[in-house]
Motif scaffolding. Structure first.
Motif, PDB file in Angstrom:
ATOM      1  N   UNK A 171      53.431  43.633  38.976  1.00  0.00           N
ATOM      2  CA  UNK A 171      52.652  42.586  39.627  1.00  0.00           C
ATOM      3  C   UNK A 171      51.185  42.790  39.274  1.00  0.00           C
ATOM      4  N   UNK A 172      50.587  41.781  38.664  1.00  0.00           N
ATOM      5  CA  UNK A 172      49.148  41.783  38.389  1.00  0.00           C
ATOM      6  C   UNK A 172      48.534  40.602  39.136  1.00  0.00           C
ATOM      7  N   UNK A 173      47.529  40.877  39.952  1.00  0.00           N
ATOM      8  CA  UNK A 173      46.918  39.838  40.772  1.00  0.00           C
ATOM      9  C   UNK A 173      45.432  39.712  40.457  1.00  0.00           C
ATOM     10  N   UNK A 174      45.073  38.539  39.929  1.00  0.00           N
ATOM     11  CA  UNK A 174      43.671  38.174  39.677  1.00  0.00           C
ATOM     12  C   UNK A 174      42.916  39.289  38.949  1.00  0.00           C
ATOM     13  N   UNK A 175      43.506  39.727  37.842  1.00  0.00           N
ATOM     14  CA  UNK A 175      42.900  40.800  37.052  1.00  0.00           C
ATOM     15  C   UNK A 175      41.804  40.240  36.158  1.00  0.00           C
ATOM     16  N   UNK A 176      40.626  40.830  36.245  1.00  0.00           N
ATOM     17  CA  UNK A 176      39.507  40.466  35.385  1.00  0.00           C
ATOM     18  C   UNK A 176      38.978  41.717  34.704  1.00  0.00           C
ATOM     19  N   UNK A 177      38.415  41.521  33.504  1.00  0.00           N
ATOM     20  CA  UNK A 177      37.870  42.637  32.751  1.00  0.00           C
ATOM     21  C   UNK A 177      36.604  42.187  32.042  1.00  0.00           C
ATOM     22  N   UNK A 178      35.527  42.953  32.231  1.00  0.00           N
ATOM     23  CA  UNK A 178      34.271  42.658  31.556  1.00  0.00           C
ATOM     24  C   UNK A 178      33.887  43.828  30.666  1.00  0.00           C
ATOM     25  N   UNK A 179      33.457  43.506  29.446  1.00  0.00           N
ATOM     26  CA  UNK A 179      32.859  44.473  28.539  1.00  0.00           C
ATOM     27  C   UNK A 179      31.386  44.140  28.407  1.00  0.00           C
ATOM     28  N   UNK A 180      30.625  45.078  27.863  1.00  0.00           N
ATOM     29  CA  UNK A 180      29.208  44.809  27.620  1.00  0.00           C
ATOM     30  C   UNK A 180      28.927  44.936  26.136  1.00  0.00           C
ATOM     31  N   UNK A 181      28.308  43.903  25.574  1.00  0.00           N
ATOM     32  CA  UNK A 181      27.953  43.870  24.162  1.00  0.00           C
ATOM     33  C   UNK A 181      26.475  43.555  24.045  1.00  0.00           C
TER      34      UNK A 181
END
Length: 268
Positions: free
Chosen positions: A17-27
């Motif tokens: 179960x994955x719920x509202x997964x967000x991922x941010x990287x910095x460039x």
């Protein structure tokens, strides 16, 4: 031929179960969102494929599920406490260790979870037999063809005993004929074992022939664009590709992807 019954939605808890997964990287000091509120639930014993344009976060999501990448926000759970073994990975470039024999490669995951030497060797040899590599136990990866190396990687993942397999373009580096052969072999192994499989692929036909569901992701940041059920009974064969239903589903998926794929190519 009789078809296998699909997994029951009420028989047991979801495997993933994955719920509202967000991922941010910095460039360059600027935030780049790879995923945004992406949710997915996988039933035990199901085979699900994710398709989407390049850079949409498909592989990032897989790595988050497998604990190789930290999510920025959201929740990921694998509720089946009866199987504490971590999810097993199969990568595009085989991921086999060049300094290990084929037998040691297949038994590696078992060694990492503390399985005794005699038991892990017996399990590894059984899986080598099942992927038709029993005569190559003492060989090294450089002595094998690309398809054979990928069979080693797939055998290693199944041999771990993990109920969840995460596959990132596992057949993407193979030539077309070898890829079709590997698709057939992967279908056969999965139908015997009924692991919960989540596989990333760029190949729409591959997604349809292998999976119960095709998850279509948008361009970056990756979000859920569509969750499509594959209508073909199991066991599957390439005869399904000749049907009108197959062509219609392929066209529908491509219609969902076309603009995002064009944008990804223009901004690459």
């Amino acid at each position: 031929m009789s078809s296998a019954a699909p997994p029951s939605a009420t028989a047991s808890p979801a495997a993933v179960v994955a719920e509202k997964v967000s991922k941010v990287f910095f460039s360059g000091g600027q935030p780049v969102w790879a995923l945004e509120e992406f949710s997915l639930e996988l039933e035990p014993g199901s085979f699900t494929c994710i398709v989407g344009p390049s850079g949409c976060g498909k592989s990032t999501f897989l790595r988050i599920l497998g604990g190789l990448e930290e999510r920025t926000v959201g929740e990921v759970t694998m509720p089946d406490a009866d199987h504490p073994i971590p999810a097993a990975f199969v990568f595009q470039e085989h991921g086999v260790f060049p300094w290990m024999t084929v037998l040691d490669n297949v038994s590696f995951g078992l060694r990492m979870t503390g399985v005794p030497a005699r038991e892990r060797e017996a399990t590894a040899r059984d899986w080598l037999r099942r992927v038709r590599l029993e005569g190559f136990a003492d060989s090294y990866p450089h002595q094998l063809s690309g398809g054979m190396r990928q069979r080693v990687a797939i055998a290693r993942a199944f041999a771990t005993g993990s109920p969840v397999l995460l596959m990132d373009e596992p057949l993407g580096a193979l030539d077309a004929q070898t890829r079709m052969l590997m698709q057939e072999e992967l279908i056969a192994l999965w139908e015997q074992e009924r692991k919960t499989v989540l596989m990333v692929t760029h190949d729409i036909d591959e997604a349809i022939i292998l999976s119960d569901r095709v998850i279509v992701m948008s361009g970056r940041p990756g979000t859920l664009r569509a969750d499509l059920t594959v209508p073909f009974a199991r066991p599957r064969s390439f005869d399904n590709e000749r049907s009108a239903e197959f062509g219609e589903l392929r066209a529908r998926i491509w219609d969902l992807l076309r603009e995002d794929v064009r944008t990804a190519e223009e901004t690459a």
